[in-house]
Design a protein around this motif. Structure first.
Motif, PDB file in Angstrom:
ATOM      1  N   ASP A   9       0.837  -1.210   0.000  1.00  0.00           N
ATOM      2  CA  ASP A   9       0.000   0.000   0.000  1.00  0.00           C
ATOM      3  C   ASP A   9       0.867   1.252   0.000  1.00  0.00           C
ATOM      4  O   ASP A   9       0.682   2.165   0.813  1.00  0.00           O
ATOM      5  N   SER A  10       1.819   1.293  -0.932  1.00  0.00           N
ATOM      6  CA  SER A  10       2.749   2.423  -1.027  1.00  0.00           C
ATOM      7  C   SER A  10       2.029   3.722  -1.378  1.00  0.00           C
ATOM      8  O   SER A  10       0.966   3.709  -2.003  1.00  0.00           O
ATOM      9  N   ASP A  11       2.657   4.830  -1.000  1.00  0.00           N
ATOM     10  CA  ASP A  11       2.092   6.139  -1.338  1.00  0.00           C
ATOM     11  C   ASP A  11       3.098   7.021  -2.083  1.00  0.00           C
ATOM     12  O   ASP A  11       2.988   8.255  -2.074  1.00  0.00           O
ATOM     13  N   ASP A  12       4.095   6.375  -2.726  1.00  0.00           N
ATOM     14  CA  ASP A  12       5.136   7.140  -3.433  1.00  0.00           C
ATOM     15  C   ASP A  12       5.027   7.005  -4.949  1.00  0.00           C
ATOM     16  O   ASP A  12       5.957   7.367  -5.669  1.00  0.00           O
ATOM     17  N   GLY A  13       3.908   6.500  -5.445  1.00  0.00           N
ATOM     18  CA  GLY A  13       3.749   6.290  -6.880  1.00  0.00           C
ATOM     19  C   GLY A  13       3.959   4.854  -7.314  1.00  0.00           C
ATOM     20  O   GLY A  13       3.764   4.515  -8.487  1.00  0.00           O
ATOM     21  N   SER A  14       4.354   3.991  -6.365  1.00  0.00           N
ATOM     22  CA  SER A  14       4.586   2.578  -6.704  1.00  0.00           C
ATOM     23  C   SER A  14       3.317   1.897  -7.202  1.00  0.00           C
ATOM     24  O   SER A  14       3.361   1.070  -8.127  1.00  0.00           O
ATOM     25  N   LYS A  15       2.180   2.232  -6.586  1.00  0.00           N
ATOM     26  CA  LYS A  15       0.923   1.584  -6.984  1.00  0.00           C
ATOM     27  C   LYS A  15       0.559   1.927  -8.429  1.00  0.00           C
ATOM     28  O   LYS A  15       0.017   1.086  -9.148  1.00  0.00           O
ATOM     29  N   GLU A  16       0.888   3.130  -8.842  1.00  0.00           N
ATOM     30  CA  GLU A  16       0.610   3.522 -10.230  1.00  0.00           C
ATOM     31  C   GLU A  16       1.519   2.766 -11.191  1.00  0.00           C
ATOM     32  O   GLU A  16       1.101   2.351 -12.281  1.00  0.00           O
ATOM     33  N   VAL A  17       2.779   2.577 -10.793  1.00  0.00           N
ATOM     34  CA  VAL A  17       3.713   1.785 -11.608  1.00  0.00           C
ATOM     35  C   VAL A  17       3.203   0.354 -11.726  1.00  0.00           C
ATOM     36  O   VAL A  17       3.202  -0.239 -12.803  1.00  0.00           O
ATOM     37  N   LEU A  18       2.743  -0.189 -10.612  1.00  0.00           N
ATOM     38  CA  LEU A  18       2.221  -1.553 -10.590  1.00  0.00           C
ATOM     39  C   LEU A  18       0.980  -1.689 -11.467  1.00  0.00           C
ATOM     40  O   LEU A  18       0.842  -2.660 -12.223  1.00  0.00           O
ATOM     41  N   ALA A  19       0.092  -0.721 -11.392  1.00  0.00           N
ATOM     42  CA  ALA A  19      -1.150  -0.769 -12.175  1.00  0.00           C
ATOM     43  C   ALA A  19      -0.874  -0.771 -13.675  1.00  0.00           C
ATOM     44  O   ALA A  19      -1.613  -1.387 -14.452  1.00  0.00           O
ATOM     45  N   ALA A  20       0.197  -0.089 -14.073  1.00  0.00           N
ATOM     46  CA  ALA A  20       0.508   0.025 -15.505  1.00  0.00           C
ATOM     47  C   ALA A  20       1.313  -1.158 -16.032  1.00  0.00           C
ATOM     48  O   ALA A  20       1.498  -1.301 -17.242  1.00  0.00           O
ATOM     49  N   TYR A  21       1.793  -2.020 -15.140  1.00  0.00           N
ATOM     50  CA  TYR A  21       2.669  -3.113 -15.555  1.00  0.00           C
ATOM     51  C   TYR A  21       1.865  -4.281 -16.113  1.00  0.00           C
ATOM     52  O   TYR A  21       0.811  -4.653 -15.580  1.00  0.00           O
ATOM     53  N   LYS A  76      -1.157  -9.155  -9.005  1.00  0.00           N
ATOM     54  CA  LYS A  76      -0.817  -7.884  -8.354  1.00  0.00           C
ATOM     55  C   LYS A  76      -1.584  -7.759  -7.047  1.00  0.00           C
ATOM     56  O   LYS A  76      -2.797  -7.896  -7.026  1.00  0.00           O
ATOM     57  N   ILE A  77      -0.849  -7.489  -5.980  1.00  0.00           N
ATOM     58  CA  ILE A  77      -1.463  -7.301  -4.665  1.00  0.00           C
ATOM     59  C   ILE A  77      -0.957  -5.978  -4.107  1.00  0.00           C
ATOM     60  O   ILE A  77       0.258  -5.745  -4.066  1.00  0.00           O
ATOM     61  N   SER A  78      -1.855  -5.111  -3.696  1.00  0.00           N
ATOM     62  CA  SER A  78      -1.454  -3.862  -3.067  1.00  0.00           C
ATOM     63  C   SER A  78      -2.360  -3.618  -1.867  1.00  0.00           C
ATOM     64  O   SER A  78      -3.520  -3.246  -2.017  1.00  0.00           O
ATOM     65  N   GLU A  79      -1.801  -3.859  -0.684  1.00  0.00           N
ATOM     66  CA  GLU A  79      -2.553  -3.712   0.560  1.00  0.00           C
ATOM     67  C   GLU A  79      -1.566  -3.601   1.707  1.00  0.00           C
ATOM     68  O   GLU A  79      -0.409  -4.021   1.578  1.00  0.00           O
ATOM     69  N   PRO A  80      -1.978  -3.072   2.832  1.00  0.00           N
ATOM     70  CA  PRO A  80      -1.058  -2.961   3.967  1.00  0.00           C
ATOM     71  C   PRO A  80      -0.569  -4.337   4.425  1.00  0.00           C
ATOM     72  O   PRO A  80      -1.291  -5.332   4.334  1.00  0.00           O
ATOM     73  N   ASP A  81       0.670  -4.388   4.900  1.00  0.00           N
ATOM     74  CA  ASP A  81       1.201  -5.618   5.472  1.00  0.00           C
ATOM     75  C   ASP A  81       1.927  -5.280   6.767  1.00  0.00           C
ATOM     76  O   ASP A  81       2.114  -4.109   7.096  1.00  0.00           O
ATOM     77  N   SER A  82       2.355  -6.303   7.482  1.00  0.00           N
ATOM     78  CA  SER A  82       2.997  -6.090   8.778  1.00  0.00           C
ATOM     79  C   SER A  82       4.516  -6.183   8.712  1.00  0.00           C
ATOM     80  O   SER A  82       5.184  -6.193   9.739  1.00  0.00           O
ATOM     81  N   GLY A  83       5.071  -6.262   7.494  1.00  0.00           N
ATOM     82  CA  GLY A  83       6.522  -6.323   7.367  1.00  0.00           C
ATOM     83  C   GLY A  83       6.961  -7.121   6.158  1.00  0.00           C
ATOM     84  O   GLY A  83       6.154  -7.650   5.389  1.00  0.00           O
ATOM     85  N   ILE A  84       8.275  -7.210   6.002  1.00  0.00           N
ATOM     86  CA  ILE A  84       8.877  -7.863   4.835  1.00  0.00           C
ATOM     87  C   ILE A  84       8.390  -9.303   4.680  1.00  0.00           C
ATOM     88  O   ILE A  84       7.948  -9.721   3.600  1.00  0.00           O
ATOM     89  N   TYR A  85       8.452 -10.072   5.762  1.00  0.00           N
ATOM     90  CA  TYR A  85       8.148 -11.497   5.645  1.00  0.00           C
ATOM     91  C   TYR A  85       6.651 -11.760   5.563  1.00  0.00           C
ATOM     92  O   TYR A  85       6.235 -12.770   4.991  1.00  0.00           O
ATOM     93  N   ASN A  86       5.847 -10.869   6.099  1.00  0.00           N
ATOM     94  CA  ASN A  86       4.407 -10.971   5.902  1.00  0.00           C
ATOM     95  C   ASN A  86       4.086 -10.806   4.417  1.00  0.00           C
ATOM     96  O   ASN A  86       3.270 -11.549   3.852  1.00  0.00           O
ATOM     97  N   ALA A  87       4.753  -9.849   3.770  1.00  0.00           N
ATOM     98  CA  ALA A  87       4.563  -9.630   2.333  1.00  0.00           C
ATOM     99  C   ALA A  87       5.074 -10.819   1.523  1.00  0.00           C
ATOM    100  O   ALA A  87       4.433 -11.259   0.553  1.00  0.00           O
ATOM    101  N   MET A  88       6.222 -11.368   1.907  1.00  0.00           N
ATOM    102  CA  MET A  88       6.769 -12.522   1.187  1.00  0.00           C
ATOM    103  C   MET A  88       5.856 -13.746   1.335  1.00  0.00           C
ATOM    104  O   MET A  88       5.659 -14.502   0.376  1.00  0.00           O
TER     105      MET A  88
END
Length: 300
Positions: A66-78, A85-97
């Protein structure tokens, strides 16, 4: 003769059908997982390196926190032929992995996190024929990218306790891990912030005899800006390794502390002197006795 033609045709159809089914069974599929949080530039580099692969028949799973630096827009266009594609809050690196693992359909998983890139356009094409499905962990070489140069990180063919318990690990951006291993042994333990992958490898190899094989290939470029590479997190890394060792090998923990003490820089000169006499069984007995006494004196 003509009466045999239908039989011949039927046998041919059955033969080629079975051959096709066998080939499908033997084909090993790959999933690449990229996790990202507020690293737009790194994400763009990673996506580009994946898109540039000459072999494209693999699944690509991208997990954004759930980035707010433009990453989600990059992801949407890919776009990729098989992308999740998953974009949502997570609790850390390994939760995301772990989210990425659950979304994978491939037999082997490569974690190529944002900022990391595949070394060249032919990596997946070169790796795929080497994945037999019989080995749990495949790993290659890694290029550590610094501002001034790339330093090639080479890994041993034989993995032992000393390697892991001193300074060693395995390179997740240059590893292909059998997906079933996570379901058999458990996913990354999310209580760890830095060493959950190290914890997973140690448990898999030494507690469960998971098989591994080194590939003589330079797989990827590693972004040295990550949390585990930051010197300010050194104490956390060591503390988490200690906790992992207590969890996985409570009976060997004191031996590990002895090994760690002996390995310290201030003891190396004396240890080297003793090693020169190690051909003698009496010298070896003296060495072991000395090691135990020395460790007790300098144990922290």
């Amino acid at each position: 003769m003509c009466c045999f033609k239908p039989v011949i045709i039927l046998v041919s159809v059955v033969f080629y059908t079975l051959q096709f089914i066998l080939i499908q069974i033997l084909i090993v599929d790959i999933s690449i997982v990229t996790i990202n949080f507020n690293n737009k530039a790194g994400l763009e580099s990673t996506l580009k390196s994946v898109s540039n692969q000459s072999f494209k028949d693999f699944q690509y799973v991208i997990v954004d926190g759930d980035s707010d630096d433009g990453s989600k827009e990059v992801l949407a266009a890919y776009n990729h032929n098989d992308v999740v594609k998953i974009s949502e809050p997570d609790s850390g690196i390994y939760n995301a992995m772990n989210k990425g693992i659950r979304a994978c359909t491939g037999d082997y998983i490569l974690f190529l996190n944002s900022g990391d890139t595949l070394r060249d356009a032919n990596v997946i094409e070169q790796v795929k024929p080497k994945l037999s499905g019989k080995v749990d962990l495949y790993y290659g070489e890694l290029a550590m990218q610094f501002e001034s140069e790339d330093r090639i990180k080479r890994y041993p063919e034989h993995l032992d306790f000393y390697y892991f318990f001193s300074t060693g690990s395995l390179p997740h951006p240059a590893m292909f891990i059998k997906k079933s291993l996570f379901y058999d042994l458990g996913f990354y333990r999310e209580k760890f912030k830095i060493v959950a992958d190290w914890d997973f490898y140690v448990n898999a190899i030494f507690n469960h005899a998971s098989t591994y094989e080194k590939m003589e290939l330079l797989i990827s470029n590693f972004d040295t800006e990550g949390i585990s590479s930051d010197p300010k997190h050194r104490q956390l890394l060591l503390a988490e390794k200690d906790e992992s060792l207590k969890d996985n090998f409570p009976g060997f923990y004191e031996d590990y502390k002895l090994l760690h003490t002996l390995r310290s820089e201030e003891n190396q000169t004396m240890i080297q002197i003793l090693r020169e006499f190690s051909d003698s069984k009496y010298a070896m007995k003296a060495f072991v006795l000395f090691a135990k006494v020395w460790a007790k004196i300098f144990k922290k």
